[in-house]
Scaffold this active site. Structure first.
Site, mmCIF file in Angstrom:
data_model
loop_
_atom_site.group_PDB
_atom_site.id
_atom_site.type_symbol
_atom_site.label_atom_id
_atom_site.label_comp_id
_atom_site.label_asym_id
_atom_site.label_seq_id
_atom_site.Cartn_x
_atom_site.Cartn_y
_atom_site.Cartn_z
ATOM 1 C CG ASP A 1 -1.892 1.117 1.279
ATOM 2 O OD1 ASP A 1 -2.734 1.194 0.373
ATOM 3 O OD2 ASP A 1 -1.825 1.916 2.228
ATOM 4 C CD GLU B 1 15.280 -14.521 4.546
ATOM 5 O OE1 GLU B 1 16.001 -13.614 4.994
ATOM 6 O OE2 GLU B 1 14.283 -14.977 5.162
#
Length: 561
Positions: free
Chosen positions: A220, A270
């Site tokens: 956002d 990751e």
């Protein structure tokens, strides 16, 4: 015309799609506003169990991912974008166990999960903000937010004359006399992104949801996080005169924000496959937007250009050409969107006079206040919306759909003032007119019942009677319905989408756009009023009924050559 399509996939194909690290580049993403999608417990508010119950519907629709607007604990000062706790579910919407159940059901259907993250501001009920209020001036607790002393002899004037996005001042005073910055409502204090604790905590949040199986994040107001706030702040007039395209504007789109997203990218990588992200970044140039779509950063950024365009062949041609060039330059893929939770639904926009540069968000204001209801061309708006969406679904890149557009829903303008919820309505913010409640009304699943199948009680926003004719029940299996058009198009898109190239086909008319995708897939759209001859090829799907080889006005057809 072929409509014998299914969006179901063999188990092996589901596994392959779920493991594909590039799934986001060509995905059809369906935005869910959780409070208005499906209410499983009958309290008038949509919930996670309601979403889980609709997984078969989403699977049959043929989408590749869902994006959930905020479902976190919130006082709803701004529709859930005032977050109390970033690592919890609002009890009115469900529990973490409900979230896990929903995610597992979506993944089993081959549907990815994207969640909203709101990093510019928290709720004023967030634990860290409550600690900031309880702590003294200059404390580490206050440094997580942006506090300033006021101006004037007693500090009773705000630190600057800035206005908030929803109207009113951008500063609010606390009991000890200091002021805090909020670029949106007073219930949404801005984080201080120069504070390492804030940065570390958001990395923790990204890992929390990624560990629960979230596949990506919609960020956002991604351009607002970093701010340059000298001791003497510029006035609103000085801000208005500054260049917003330099990377040095004090309140938005500063170059330093990309250091934050580089840290986020390291977290995303990751995971296997890497988590994805898309930036909501309202910036002034393609070059600035490209920075958010960098593979070293978020990887993708919303392109709102078609959303702000009229139903116009020349405008569509220019926007598509420019954005595909941008995506080639960044190595990202483009994003296409016509409707979302912040703007007037495109079926309504296309039923109004042309925007001619006016802001999209003024459309609903015109329906309710600038002209009588009968001046809205409802049928014409839906026809143009169907044509525009079918064109969009043929483009290379990812397509973002907003809940209810597959039902041909219009904006709901007739909402009593005492039932409205959007802060922009109450604060008189000019850019929103009557606010955004009209696109957030719970969608109709059945043609009758207390809330048209949304739940067992009245919905939290009132639904109009005309919803009965737009329900999922009334359109399911109905030839020519908007729902069946979306199902057919999304099924074909999944079958045909290959590569990221597009070749324009010369039509001799600026109001007729045609292009060819790999595999002999052709899309042609007639933006005008006169019928035109279809090119050679077998018609796969069309947004309106065809008469032989003639393509009527406001119609798109797909062909296979």
């Amino acid at each position: 015309m072929s409509t014998d399509l299914t969006s179901s996939l063999p188990a092996g194909d589901v596994v392959d799609r779920m493991d594909d690290p590039d799934w986001w580049r060509q995905a059809a993403v369906y935005q869910i506003y959780p409070r208005s999608f499906a209410d499983a417990n009958g309290d008038g508010i949509g919930d996670l169990k309601g979403i889980t119950s609709k997984v078969p519907y989403l699977s049959a629709l043929g989408v590749d991912a869902v994006w959930l607007s905020p479902f976190y604990p919130s006082a709803l000062a701004d529709g859930g974008y005032d977050v109390d706790d970033y690592r919890e579910v609002d009890p009115k919407i469900g529990t973490l166990a409900d979230f896990d159940e929903m995610t597992a059901a979506l993944h089993a259907a081959g549907i990815k999960v994207i969640v909203d993250i709101v990093p510019n501001h928290s709720s004023d009920r967030h634990e860290w903000f409550k600690r900031a209020l309880a702590a003294p001036k200059g404390s580490p607790e206050r440094d997580r937010y942006i506090f300033r002393d006021g101006l004037g002899e007693n500090g009773d004037l705000p630190p600057s004359d800035w206005t908030a996005a929803f109207g009113g001042p951008a500063w609010s005073r606390v009991e000890d006399g200091q002021w805090y910055l909020h670029l949106f409502t007073p219930e949404q204090p801005d984080w201080n992104w120069d504070n390492p604790e804030v940065r570390a905590d958001f990395l923790k949040t990204l890992r929390f949801w990624s560990d629960r199986g979230v596949d990506g994040f919609r960020v956002d107001v991604a351009n607002l996080l970093v701010k340059d706030l000298p001791e003497v702040l510029p006035s609103k007039a000085e801000l208005d005169s500054m260049d917003r395209d330099s990377g040095d504007y004090p309140l938005a789109d500063r170059d330093e924000v990309h250091e934050i997203y580089a840290d986020w990218r390291r977290v995303f990588n990751e995971y296997d496959p890497p988590r994805t992200a898309v930036a909501e970044a309202w910036v002034d140039s393609p070059a600035r937007r490209a920075k958010y779509a960098s593979p070293e950063g978020l990887g993708q950024a919303f392109n709102f250009d078609l959303l702000q365009a009229d139903f116009s062949g020349p405008q569509f041609h220019r926007i598509i050409t420019e954005n595909l060039e941008q995506s080639r330059n960044t190595g990202s893929s483009s994003t296409w969107v016509f409707s979302n939770h912040d703007v007037t639904r495109h079926a309504t926009r296309y039923g109004l006079p042309p925007l001619n540069g006016r802001k999209v968000k003024q459309g609903v204001e015109w329906v309710a206040a600038g002209g009588p209801e009968d001046e809205l061309d409802r049928a014409g708006g839906v026809r143009r919306a169907r044509a525009a969406t079918l064109l969009m679904l043929a483009l290379p890149g990812s397509s973002y759909l907003y809940q209810g557009e597959e039902l041909g829903l219009h904006e709901v303008a007739a909402i009593p003032a005492d039932r409205r919820q959007d802060p922009s309505f109450f604060r008189g913010a000019e850019y929103d007119g009557l606010g955004r409640d009209g696109c957030r009304v719970p969608i109709p699943w059945t043609s009758s019942g207390t809330s048209f199948g949304f739940g067992d009680s009245d919905a939290h926003l009132p639904q109009p009677e005309w919803f009965a004719d737009h329900s999922e029940q009334s359109q399911d299996g109905a030839a020519g319905s908007t729902l069946e058009l979306y199902r057919a198009a999304l099924g074909l898109r999944r079958e045909l989408q290959a590569g990221e190239s597009l070749e324009w086909i010369e039509t001799g008319r600026e109001d007729v756009l045609a292009f060819r995708r790999p595999n002999g897939w052709v899309s042609i759209t007639n933006f005008g009023g006169d019928d035109v001859e279809l090119p050679d090829g077998d018609v796969l799907v069309a947004s309106a009924e065809l008469d032989g080889r003639s393509l009527p006005g406001a119609t798109t057809a797909w062909l296979k050559q």
